[in-house]
Write a protein that holds these residues in place. Structure first.
Motif, mmCIF file in Angstrom:
data_model
loop_
_atom_site.group_PDB
_atom_site.id
_atom_site.type_symbol
_atom_site.label_atom_id
_atom_site.label_comp_id
_atom_site.label_asym_id
_atom_site.label_seq_id
_atom_site.Cartn_x
_atom_site.Cartn_y
_atom_site.Cartn_z
ATOM 1 N N ARG A 198 0.687 -1.142 -0.035
ATOM 2 C CA ARG A 198 0.085 0.006 0.131
ATOM 3 C C ARG A 198 0.932 1.405 -0.126
ATOM 4 N N TRP A 199 1.999 1.277 0.781
ATOM 5 C CA TRP A 199 2.791 2.479 0.930
ATOM 6 C C TRP A 199 3.483 2.404 -0.589
ATOM 7 N N SER A 223 2.717 1.876 -3.178
ATOM 8 C CA SER A 223 1.544 2.127 -4.323
ATOM 9 C C SER A 223 1.173 3.603 -4.137
ATOM 10 N N GLU A 224 1.172 4.165 -2.878
ATOM 11 C CA GLU A 224 0.705 5.632 -2.783
ATOM 12 C C GLU A 224 2.119 6.291 -3.253
ATOM 13 N N VAL A 225 3.322 5.756 -2.726
ATOM 14 C CA VAL A 225 4.391 6.709 -3.098
ATOM 15 C C VAL A 225 4.702 6.571 -4.876
ATOM 16 N N GLY A 226 4.400 5.394 -5.458
ATOM 17 C CA GLY A 226 4.457 5.227 -6.678
ATOM 18 C C GLY A 226 6.142 4.786 -7.259
ATOM 19 N N SER A 227 7.108 5.500 -6.747
ATOM 20 C CA SER A 227 8.440 4.999 -6.898
ATOM 21 C C SER A 227 9.352 6.032 -6.114
ATOM 22 N N ALA A 270 9.450 0.935 -8.241
ATOM 23 C CA ALA A 270 8.355 1.612 -8.809
ATOM 24 C C ALA A 270 7.415 0.558 -8.707
ATOM 25 N N ALA A 271 6.071 0.905 -8.370
ATOM 26 C CA ALA A 271 5.010 0.260 -8.424
ATOM 27 C C ALA A 271 4.758 -0.171 -9.880
ATOM 28 N N ALA A 272 4.053 -1.215 -10.180
ATOM 29 C CA ALA A 272 3.671 -1.674 -11.508
ATOM 30 C C ALA A 272 2.216 -1.253 -11.528
ATOM 31 N N PRO A 273 1.626 -0.998 -12.957
ATOM 32 C CA PRO A 273 0.453 -0.505 -13.014
ATOM 33 C C PRO A 273 -0.489 -1.656 -12.557
ATOM 34 N N ALA A 282 -0.155 -2.278 -8.584
ATOM 35 C CA ALA A 282 -0.176 -1.331 -7.577
ATOM 36 C C ALA A 282 -1.395 -1.459 -6.647
ATOM 37 N N PRO A 285 -3.407 1.082 -4.673
ATOM 38 C CA PRO A 285 -3.254 2.402 -3.902
ATOM 39 C C PRO A 285 -4.628 2.497 -3.156
ATOM 40 N N GLY A 286 -4.757 3.294 -2.213
ATOM 41 C CA GLY A 286 -5.837 3.310 -1.242
ATOM 42 C C GLY A 286 -7.038 3.495 -2.099
#
Lengths: 658, 288
Positions: free
Chosen positions: B9-10, B12-16, B56-59, B77, B79-80
């Motif tokens: 989750r973290w 995914s929120e950060v992205g990369s 980096a989170a993947a789509p 990812a 995300p919330g």
């Protein structure tokens, strides 16, 4: 550079950068002492031995400092500066003020009679005859220090801080330079030990003044300095003085009489085993100990004899430096020495460095303790060149080491810091992921009160931590004890900007595709992988899904029929969380042309393929279903499917008659 | 929700961000950073650049699982709010898709599965704005080159100041070789950030940047893979875990990390895929 080549302007600039670097609006002192002069001289390429001589020569030449005029020429220089238009350059009298402060820093540690103690020191520095009383022109300091403060405030707009000056110094004139010195020479020596033990690296959020107040060695400071450190009246000035002293600290410990002690840094090499020593000195050191000697270049290493480790087992080992009174110190090592693989980002060096404590991960332990060797037999790693009785243990976890080898008193570690948390930006955390406030070894073994937004949240103990609150989005301020440590942080439910995904991908067309991970760069039109997505996408065969429990016959493009029956879900899908309600099962699509479910009279044309043959199983089912079934196309026109079915029926009749 | 779910989750929120941040957060959550990275990479959630030290989170992506009675695995990812959106769309009646409760797993984040009509999956994912793929694990293996000393290793001598040890195939363990000999085979060098793997062969040193390839390049006499056709399980010796993309291909057959033990067991792997994986490692299928 030769001592004579440095002009007064060179010294003005070097001292300005050393004493008053860019630091917006911070309270600052012109705390010039011998260490500062040495450091400023280094900026000008001067050796420590020549720095002071060069400074004094430049000052005397520029301001015509001789016996009968003393500092009388200063009024002319200051007059021109005062009427010049803003923004003005560095004051021409800057270096002179530094010299007058330097004299104050050399005053006797606890001298009470400041005036009579001060002038002889300044006369000695400037090479003036030894006389009683004030020096000609010295009274101009009453104008020069405020003028310097004005320049910092008006011309530089406090970019280099604002000069802390007493409103009414005592004594009237000498009080000015004395006010700029918090620490005398003796104090500087003590401070190098403080820096070495407590703040080998700067730590954000820590108030170094409060840290010094708690340091056990503070009682070695002069009474003058200790009074200022422990009181609040001059707190900002003391902080400025500590910062200034730290800035010019070269990493050595001042022992007294100007002697320095360099703390040896030890590294271990294997294959074959060697102990190497290095230091923070920027000069070449010729090390001598017993019958061993080695030349240690600045930034280099020298190989230590193994006997040095034996000698440092119970007491610190002092290595002499040829041609100098300075020494190198190897701290007491004990019977076991810890190493961890460390990397120097700046130089790219990596290797086994001696550590005083083991953080995460495992340690390499060089030991000759029989109990430790026996306990960690499996960890012994053979390495050539290791003399008996030393053994090298590899991969020993910190928590398995004896207590005496685990120390929290590591100057590299921050005494207090904020760590962890679900940080999305600097000091910004996701809801539910508050950071931890962590304490290293605190000098006074007394827990520290921690408050967040003025509300107490717990006590902080040496070596422990507490989690800071993060239940809801908000901004918070953490204060430890009497503002020993202050920090702000924010809690958010989502970061301020939407995250971008897919920044990193595997480039399968890269010549080194099997030698690299995902990267941000890729060739145009390359085949890539990101997560579960492969690009470009190739059409893959989708299975035939059935939601009826009735058996099914598929006919392939070659006319072969195959029966399929409801299958149980595969074992790997039998999770208690999955309560399957609908009937669903799948059939592998093996080039299927027709799907027939006789029990419910369902016929689906799966692919538009003209069949030329049907096997017996397929023909039987086609004839059985015949014209009773509802015929549909999976994709496309049902009328076309019905026409194709009619053809198939005729084919089945032919096959049956054969 | 376990620590892996929180880490995902973290991320995914950060992205990369940097590897340093990854490590700090993993430690904060009580996770070992490299192991957590491996788990989330194998499941297709996060990608890592080991040179630039970034992740980096993947789509978010849904993939149809084989032999699953029409299940899709939702990976990438998280995300919330994504889970709520998926559940809301599945219950609004527009699509014949049922979202199952999260299925926890010990060494990784929970598995998100949904079951439904195949024809509805594409539109369902389109409505959510997430990609939909079929058999991407199989395609992934098919696109990879075969590993050998030329494609998977670089001629490079390890630093002598760093300690190193050698894999004894008979004892199946790392340790010091004979004092002065440098035998051929699989070597492990202890560098600052991680252990690096090398192959020593015929007097030449080769660094294996993607170190999982090292045992397969160096230890041809050892058996590290084993396949059970009836159970459709590919077992991999935990001494020689699969290289990242091959591990991902195997993991994405079920969305479940391999069963742990001396052998790592990947479930729902058919014979074709097992053979393809073996061939990418330069191994004959019959041998496993």
């Amino acid at each position: 550079m030769h001592a004579d080549n440095c002009s007064i302007d060179d010294w003005n600039e070097a001292l300005l950068e050393e004493l008053l670097p860019i630091q917006l609006a911070a309270p600052v002192l012109l705390a010039c002492d011998d260490e500062t002069v040495r450091a400023a001289g280094q900026r000008l390429g001067l050796s420590p031995a020549l720095a002071l001589e060069s400074l004094l020569a430049a000052v005397k030449a520029a301001h015509h400092v001789v016996n009968h005029t003393g500092l009388g020429d200063l009024s002319r220089a200051s007059g021109r500066f005062r009427i010049a238009s803003c923004p003005r350059g560095t004051p021409p009298f800057f270096a002179v003020l530094c010299v007058v402060v330097l004299a104050a820093s050399r005053m006797c540690p606890d001298g009470d009679r400041a005036t009579s103690a001060y002038y002889p020191i300044l006369r000695d520095l400037l090479g003036l005859t030894k006389e009683q009383g004030a020096i000609e022109g010295f009274s101009d300091v009453e104008l020069l220090f405020p003028l310097l403060r004005e320049w910092l405030h008006v011309d530089l707009k406090c970019a280099r801080g604002h000069l802390a000056l007493p409103d009414q110094p005592t004594p009237r004139f000498v009080g000015y330079p004395i006010s700029q010195t918090v620490f005398r020479q003796r104090d500087r020596e003590v401070l190098t030990t403080f820096f070495s033990e407590r703040i080998a690296r700067p730590h954000e959020g820590i108030d170094n003044l409060r840290l010094l107040r708690r340091w056990g060695g503070r009682h070695q400071l002069t009474r003058h300095a200790l009074d200022m450190v422990m009181g609040d009246a001059f707190a900002d000035r003391v902080r400025a003085a500590i910062s200034g002293a730290y800035r010019s600290w070269d990493g050595s410990i001042l022992e007294g009489d100007g002697r320095r002690s360099w703390v040896a840094r030890l590294t271990l090499q294997t294959n074959p085993a060697r102990i190497l020593v290095s230091s923070a000195s920027k000069d070449e050191l010729h090390l001598i100990w017993r019958d061993w000697s080695a030349l240690l270049y600045a930034g280099g290493v020298a190989e230590l004899p193994w006997s040095a480790l034996d000698a440092a087992a119970t007491t610190p080992l002092t290595i002499a430096i040829d041609g100098s009174d300075d020494t190198m110190q190897i701290p007491t090592l004990g019977m076991s020495v810890l190493f961890q693989v460390r990397e120097d980002q700046a130089s790219g060096w990596s290797g086994l460095s001696r550590v005083r404590s083991v953080d995460d991960g495992a340690a390499w332990v060089l030991t000759r303790e029989p109990v430790l060797i026996s306990r960690h037999q499996a960890s012994i790693t053979e390495t050539a060149g290791l003399p008996a009785p030393w053994k090298l243990l590899f991969g020993v976890r910190g928590d398995l080491l004896p207590m005496e080898l685990r120390s929290l008193a590591d100057a590299e570690a921050a005494p207090i810091s904020v760590e962890g948390g679900l940080a999305v930006e600097r000091r910004t955390y996701l809801v539910g992921g508050g950071p931890r406030l962590v304490a290293g070894k605190l000098d006074e073994d007394v827990p520290l009160a921690v408050s967040v937004d003025g509300v107490g949240v717990g006590m902080l103990y040496s070596g422990r931590g507490i989690t800071l609150p993060a239940e809801t989005p908000a901004r918070h301020q953490v204060v430890v004890a009497d503002r020993l440590y202050v920090c702000d942080y924010e809690v958010v439910s989502k970061p301020g900007s939407s995250p971008q995904y897919g920044e990193l991908r595997y480039d399968l067309d890269h010549p080194s595709a099997l030698m690299r991970g995902a990267t941000a760069d890729r060739q145009a039109n390359a085949r890539t992988v990101c997560g579960a997505a492969v690009e470009p996408v190739h059409a893959q065969c989708v299975p035939i899904m059935r939601s009826s429990s009735q058996p099914v016959l598929t006919i392939s493009s070659s006319g072969v029929g195959a029966w399929h029956h409801l299958t149980a879900r595969p074992p790997w899908l039998n999770f208690p969380e999955l309560k399957h309600t609908a009937v669903r099962w799948e059939i592998a699509d093996d080039d299927t042309a027709w799907v027939i479910c006789p029990n419910i009279m369902q016929v689906i044309q799966w692919r538009l393929i003209q069949l030329s043959h049907l096997d017996a199983a397929a023909a039987d089912v086609v004839l059985m279903v015949a014209e009773h079934a509802a015929v549909e196309a999976r994709d496309g026109d049902d009328r076309v499917a019905r026409a194709a079915w009619a053809s198939l029926w005729e084919l089945a009749i032919e096959e049956a008659s054969d | 929700m376990n620590a892996f779910d929180t880490l995902l989750r973290w991320a995914s929120e950060v992205g990369s961000s940097s590897w340093q941040c990854w490590g700090d957060t993993a430690h904060y959550l009580g996770l070992e950073p490299s192991g957590a990275a491996r788990a989330l990479s194998d499941l297709g959630h996060v990608e890592f650049d080991w040179v630039a030290n970034r992740f980096a989170a993947a789509p978010p992506t849904a993939i149809l699982l084989p032999r699953s009675s029409g299940c899709i695995l939702i990976t990438g990812a998280r995300p919330g709010g994504l889970r709520k959106r998926i559940e809301a769309l599945a219950t609004n009646g527009e699509f014949d898709v049922e979202v199952y409760p999260e299925i926890a797993q010990t060494a990784g984040p929970a598995t998100w599965l949904a079951e439904g009509r195949l024809d509805d999956f594409g539109a369902f994912c389109g409505e959510l704005g997430i990609a939909y793929a079929v058999q991407s694990g199989r395609q992934l293996v098919g696109e990879l080159a075969v590993a050998n000393i030329q494609t998977a290793a670089l001629r490079e001598h390890p630093h002598d100041r760093l300690p190193r040890d050698w894999f004894d195939e008979s004892r199946r363990t790392f340790g010091p070789p004979a004092r002065t000999a440098t035998p051929d085979g699989w070597w492990r060098v202890h560098e600052a950030r991680r252990k690096a793997y090398y192959v020593y062969k015929s007097g030449e040193w080769y660094r294996v940047p993607v170190r999982e390839y090292a045992p397969y390049l160096a230890c041809r006499a050892s058996t590290f893979l084993c396949y059970n056709e009836s159970a459709k399980t590919l077992s991999v010796d935990s001494l020689a875990p699969l290289p990242p993309l091959l591990a991902r291909a195997a993991t994405l057959q079920s969305g479940r990390l391999p069963l742990r033990g001396e052998w790592l067991g990947y479930v729902n792997v058919d014979g074709d895929l097992a053979e393809a994986i073996a061939s990418r490692l330069g191994l004959p299928f019959q041998g496993i």
